[in-house]
Design an enzyme around this catalytic site. Structure first.
Site, PDB file in Angstrom:
ATOM      1  CG  ASP A 143       3.418  -0.001 -10.636  1.00 54.54           C
ATOM      2  OD1 ASP A 143       3.048   0.816  -9.789  1.00 54.54           O
ATOM      3  OD2 ASP A 143       2.953  -1.169 -10.709  1.00 54.54           O
ATOM      4  CE  LYS A 199      14.696 -10.000 -17.570  1.00 55.54           C
ATOM      5  NZ  LYS A 199      15.639 -10.578 -16.595  1.00 55.54           N
ATOM      6  CE1 TYR A 201       1.840  -0.647 -15.717  1.00 58.66           C
ATOM      7  CE2 TYR A 201       0.299   1.007 -14.930  1.00 58.66           C
ATOM      8  CZ  TYR A 201       1.193  -0.019 -14.677  1.00 58.66           C
ATOM      9  OH  TYR A 201       1.432  -0.397 -13.375  1.00 58.66           O
ATOM     10  CG  ASP A 239      16.511  -9.630 -13.358  1.00 57.43           C
ATOM     11  OD1 ASP A 239      17.067  -8.624 -13.860  1.00 57.43           O
ATOM     12  OD2 ASP A 239      16.674 -10.780 -13.818  1.00 57.43           O
ATOM     13  CG  ASP A 246       4.019  -0.447  -4.431  1.00 59.59           C
ATOM     14  OD1 ASP A 246       3.780   0.719  -4.793  1.00 59.59           O
ATOM     15  OD2 ASP A 246       3.126  -1.222  -4.000  1.00 59.59           O
TER      16      ASP A 246
HETATM   17  C1  IPM Z   1       0.552   3.391  -8.996  1.00 59.59           C
HETATM   18  C2  IPM Z   1      -0.549   2.350  -9.043  1.00 59.59           C
HETATM   19  C3  IPM Z   1      -1.210   2.334 -10.419  1.00 59.59           C
HETATM   20  C4  IPM Z   1      -0.137   2.061 -11.451  1.00 59.59           C
HETATM   21  C5  IPM Z   1      -2.341   1.296 -10.554  1.00 59.59           C
HETATM   22  C6  IPM Z   1      -3.346   1.446  -9.475  1.00 59.59           C
HETATM   23  C7  IPM Z   1      -2.967   1.315 -11.915  1.00 59.59           C
HETATM   24  O1  IPM Z   1      -0.046   1.093  -8.700  1.00 59.59           O
HETATM   25  O2  IPM Z   1       0.265   4.576  -9.233  1.00 59.59           O
HETATM   26  O3  IPM Z   1       1.695   3.018  -8.710  1.00 59.59           O
HETATM   27  O4  IPM Z   1       0.242   0.899 -11.654  1.00 59.59           O
HETATM   28  O5  IPM Z   1       0.319   3.016 -12.062  1.00 59.59           O
HETATM   29 MN    MN Z   2       2.000   1.103  -8.100  1.00 56.55          MN
END
Ligand code: IPM
Ligand code: MN
Ligand code: NAD
Length: 351
Positions: A242, A185, A135, A218, A246
């Site tokens: 990240d 990775k 990032y 992975d 999710d």
């Molecule tokens: C998170 C979000 C952010 C990230 C995005 C919106 C930039 O997905 O906080 O997980 O990738 O950090």
């Molecule tokens: Mn995210």
């Protein structure tokens, strides 16, 4: 006792629905300690009005606060790489909030999509590097719009940045089940991820009481599904963690459940920031049905990190009592309650 100064950045979409919910819960659970909330209307509407995601002195204006509670940023009216980089990521980077802490737990009464696992088999703490890596934002585009176009997006892994996040993760592992998994990775990424692995091995030698494992990202994704009970504290780079968190939210039962804390446990360049992991959910915004659990949980993390352990656990106890009763759920969890109804139910359970 002086009141806490809390900056609110609801942001966009359902961020504007879940932050007020979290504030209601904080006010109920924190009676007696006092909060001064200041709400900042920064986000995509602000951008369309002013050409900026926050004022030029926005970061300076946040400096005096004890903490920031953020909703979500992003709206189809503004390109995501502008809205996120110029607000959310700027706060994380410029305040050097290098730890992004993300618990993955199944609340009582909720069902993980992993029906064959017991809820207690899904209990992880992700420690995400939050200020560099994939990032870092270094790169550029060349010969834009032509057939010869080139885009470069660099990753930067510093020894200092890698060491500090891995050390923090080992410290967390010591406070839990004394196991730490590193996400790598290095089979394909021979520079950044090999440095990551080397640093992990070096720091591991300082924490011999912690059992370690190393998984390629992975394989880690698959492991979260087939053997989540084998994971406790997990440390990963900015992008890898990240993505995996999710997946973690989905394992909890909904993205509307996953909470996070952005911290710098060593020095203070700015206030820590607490937020749901989810985004602004343009598909459901304005309907009053967003799940506020992640934001309420983030508020509890905020109180914990401000040293208000009683308030923090009062919030989680009330939240757990409501989910356990299974009578009030927002639609993402199969119910038909609104954000406000769910929030009122939590407030009703605050002791
Ligand atoms: C998170 C979000 C952010 C990230 C995005 C919106 C930039 O997905 O906080 O997980 O990738 O950090
Ligand atoms: Mn995210
Ligand atoms: P998202 O998290 O907003 O939504 C993904 C799915 O999950 C949608 O179907 C949404 O309705 C559902 N969902 C998310 N949170 C929910 C909640 N609390 N209650 C009920 N359902 C919920 O992800 P996306 O669609 O990829 O992104 C939408 C926008 O949000 C984009 O602009 C993106 O860049 C931004 N975003 C911001 C943040 C942040 O500010 N921290 C995080 C992720 C995405």
């Amino acid at each position: 006792m002086s009141a806490y100064q809390i900056a609110l950045i609801p942001g966009d979409g359902i961020g504007k629905e879940v932050v007020p919910a979290a504030v209601r819960v904080l006010e109920a659970a924190g009676k007696g300690i006092g909060f001064n909330f200041e709400c900042f209307d920064w986000g995509c509407e602000f951008y369309l009005r002013t050409g900026r995601m926050m004022p030029a002195d926005g970061l300076e204006r946040l400096l005096g606060f004890d903490a920031i509670l953020l909703g979500a940023i992003g709206h189809p009216s503004v390109p995501d790489h502008i809205s996120l980089r110029e607000l959310l990521l700027r706060i994380r980077f410029e305040f050097d909030l290098y730890v992004n802490l993300r618990p993955v737990e199944v609340l009582p009464g909720l069902e993980s999509p992993l029906r064959w696992k017991r809820p207690d088999q899904i209990d992880m703490l992700f420690i995400r590097e939050n200020t560099e890596g994939e990032y870092c934002g270094v790169g550029g585009r060349f010969k834009r719009g032509t057939a010869d176009e080139v885009a470069v997006q660099q990753s930067i892994f510093t020894r200092k940045g890698t060491e500090r996040i891995i050390r923090y993760a080992f410290e967390q592992a010591r406070r839990r089940r004394k196991t730490l998994a590193s996400i790598t990775k290095s089979n394909a990424m021979q520079f950044t991820m090999v440095l990551w692995d080397e640093v992990f091995a070096e720091i591991a030698s300082e924490f011999r009481d912690v059992e370690t494992a190393k998984y390629h990202v992975d394989a880690a994704a698959a492991r979260m599904i087939v053997a989540p009970e084998s994971l406790d504290v997990v440390v990963g780079s900015n992008l890898f963690a990240d993505i995996l968190t999710d997946l973690g939210g989905a394992l909890q039962g909904s993205l509307g459940l996953a909470a996070s804390a952005n911290l710098n446990p060593v020095e203070r360049r700015g206030p820590p920031m607490f937020e749901p992991v989810h985004g602004s959910a343009p598909d459901i915004e304005g309907r009053g049905i967003a799940n506020p659990i992640a934001a309420i949980w983030a508020a509890s993390l905020m109180m914990e990190h401000l040293g208000e352990h009683d308030v923090s656990s009062r919030i989680m106890t009330a939240l757990r009592a409501v989910t356990k009763a299974r009578s009030v759920f927002t639609p993402d969890l199969g119910g038909n309650s609104t954000t406000d109804q769910f929030t009122s139910a939590v407030i009703g359970k605050i002791a």
